[in-house]
Design a protein around this motif. Structure first.
Motif, PDB file in Angstrom:
ATOM      1  N   ASP A  12       0.834  -1.208   0.000  1.00 29.37           N
ATOM      2  CA  ASP A  12       0.000   0.000   0.000  1.00 29.37           C
ATOM      3  C   ASP A  12       0.870   1.260   0.000  1.00 29.37           C
ATOM      4  N   PRO A  13       0.859   2.057  -1.085  1.00 29.66           N
ATOM      5  CA  PRO A  13       1.741   3.224  -1.160  1.00 29.66           C
ATOM      6  C   PRO A  13       1.376   4.322  -0.164  1.00 29.66           C
ATOM      7  N   ALA A  14       0.102   4.451   0.172  1.00 26.29           N
ATOM      8  CA  ALA A  14      -0.311   5.492   1.116  1.00 26.29           C
ATOM      9  C   ALA A  14       0.144   5.152   2.532  1.00 26.29           C
ATOM     10  N   LEU A  15      -0.098   3.918   2.963  1.00 25.56           N
ATOM     11  CA  LEU A  15       0.302   3.539   4.321  1.00 25.56           C
ATOM     12  C   LEU A  15       1.824   3.521   4.446  1.00 25.56           C
ATOM     13  N   LEU A  16       2.514   3.089   3.396  1.00 27.67           N
ATOM     14  CA  LEU A  16       3.981   3.114   3.440  1.00 27.67           C
ATOM     15  C   LEU A  16       4.515   4.541   3.472  1.00 27.67           C
ATOM     16  N   THR A  17       3.832   5.471   2.824  1.00 27.75           N
ATOM     17  CA  THR A  17       4.262   6.869   2.893  1.00 27.75           C
ATOM     18  C   THR A  17       4.177   7.378   4.331  1.00 27.75           C
ATOM     19  N   ILE A  18       3.104   7.040   5.015  1.00 27.34           N
ATOM     20  CA  ILE A  18       2.964   7.437   6.421  1.00 27.34           C
ATOM     21  C   ILE A  18       4.040   6.752   7.266  1.00 27.34           C
ATOM     22  N   ALA A  19       4.257   5.468   7.029  1.00 27.48           N
ATOM     23  CA  ALA A  19       5.265   4.738   7.800  1.00 27.48           C
ATOM     24  C   ALA A  19       6.655   5.327   7.601  1.00 27.48           C
ATOM     25  N   ARG A  20       7.022   5.579   6.363  1.00 26.65           N
ATOM     26  CA  ARG A  20       8.353   6.137   6.089  1.00 26.65           C
ATOM     27  C   ARG A  20       8.498   7.532   6.678  1.00 26.65           C
ATOM     28  N   GLY A  21       7.428   8.306   6.640  1.00 26.20           N
ATOM     29  CA  GLY A  21       7.488   9.628   7.239  1.00 26.20           C
ATOM     30  C   GLY A  21       7.598   9.556   8.749  1.00 26.20           C
TER      31      GLY A  21
END
Length: 257
Positions: free
Chosen positions: A77-86
């Motif tokens: 999931d690109p959205a959840l991974l964006t939050i995780a990486r941030g």
């Protein structure tokens, strides 16, 4: 997309947790049991694979409890991974990998050959029975000898229909009360994320992969009782398997390599 430092990624991570707790009020309890198993079997400095990691909820609790732990989060999931990486930006103990668990070669993307523990929660019910059998077999090759896998997910027992109906009515009433108090459900949370200019593009990408929650992207959960998971894990090559925790609808299965 805005720069990472300009965004309160921790707030997004916390809002994801609150949305999940609307469905799973005992979510923290299953995390505690999961980490208890890690400490008991492999010790307080584990190398962990956070499987289908979402925003990194398991990794967050892992590092808070075990400061010397390391984690690899894997998700599609690109959205959840964006939050995780941030949320974990600048944290050297955590890294994230984009991979589809249905890809036969997904383990080649991992930065380590094996792990002390593989942990996952409320995620693998997206997979079909055949896909999950294959995945458990792959994970038997990822967990080191003496390591563990813990999967906490929806694992209902269909042998008690009256109890299940009573619990379902109780849960729905509790959820409706929480909604009236402002709690977000799955679709609400994704609508909010889609409207945020920081996440809009990756949420649109996510909808292209999984569908739009407002249109029923979750579909029918492909759930199995805990006994099915235990039998499948044993057949995959794990030496000892057992249920480590359960509620009326969910369970955590533990497998020792």
């Amino acid at each position: 997309m805005a720069e990472t430092l300009a965004v309160d990624w921790g707030a997004w991570q916390r809002s994801w947790d609150r949305q999940q707790e609307w469905y799973l009020p005992d979510r923290e309890e299953r995390f505690r049991v999961m980490l208890d198993a890690v400490e008991a079997v492999v010790g307080p400095r584990p190398r962990v694979l956070d499987l289908a990691c979402g925003t990194g909820s398991i990794s967050d609790r892992l590092l808070s409890r075990f400061p010397e732990a390391t984690s690899t989060g894997v998700d599609l999931d690109p959205a959840l991974l964006t939050i995780a990486r941030g949320h974990f930006a600048g944290e050297p103990r955590v890294e994230f990998v984009t991979a589809d668990l249905r890809d036969p070669d997904w383990t080649a993307r991992l930065p380590h050959r094996d792990y002390d523990a593989v942990l996952t929660a409320t995620a693998l019910h997206w997979l079909s029975a055949d896909e999950l059998r294959v995945l458990y077999g792959q994970l038997a090759g990822v967990v080191r000898d003496g390591g563990i896998l813990v999967n906490a997910d929806h694992m209902p027992d269909e042998s008690s229909p009256r109890l299940n109906a009573a619990d379902r009515a109780y849960r729905h009433a509790r959820q409706e009360r929480a909604k009236r108090d402002g709690a977000q459900d799955w679709a609400d949370w994704w609508r909010t994320a889609a409207q945020d200019p920081v996440l809009a593009d990756v949420v649109a990408e996510r909808f292209g992969i999984f569908g739009n929650p407002a249109e029923g992207d979750h579909g029918e959960d492909k759930v199995h009782p805990a006994a099915w998971h235990l039998d499948t894990l044993r057949a995959a090559g794990f030496g000892e398997v057992r249920t480590a925790w359960c509620s009326l609808t969910d369970a955590a299965v533990l497998a020792l390599k």
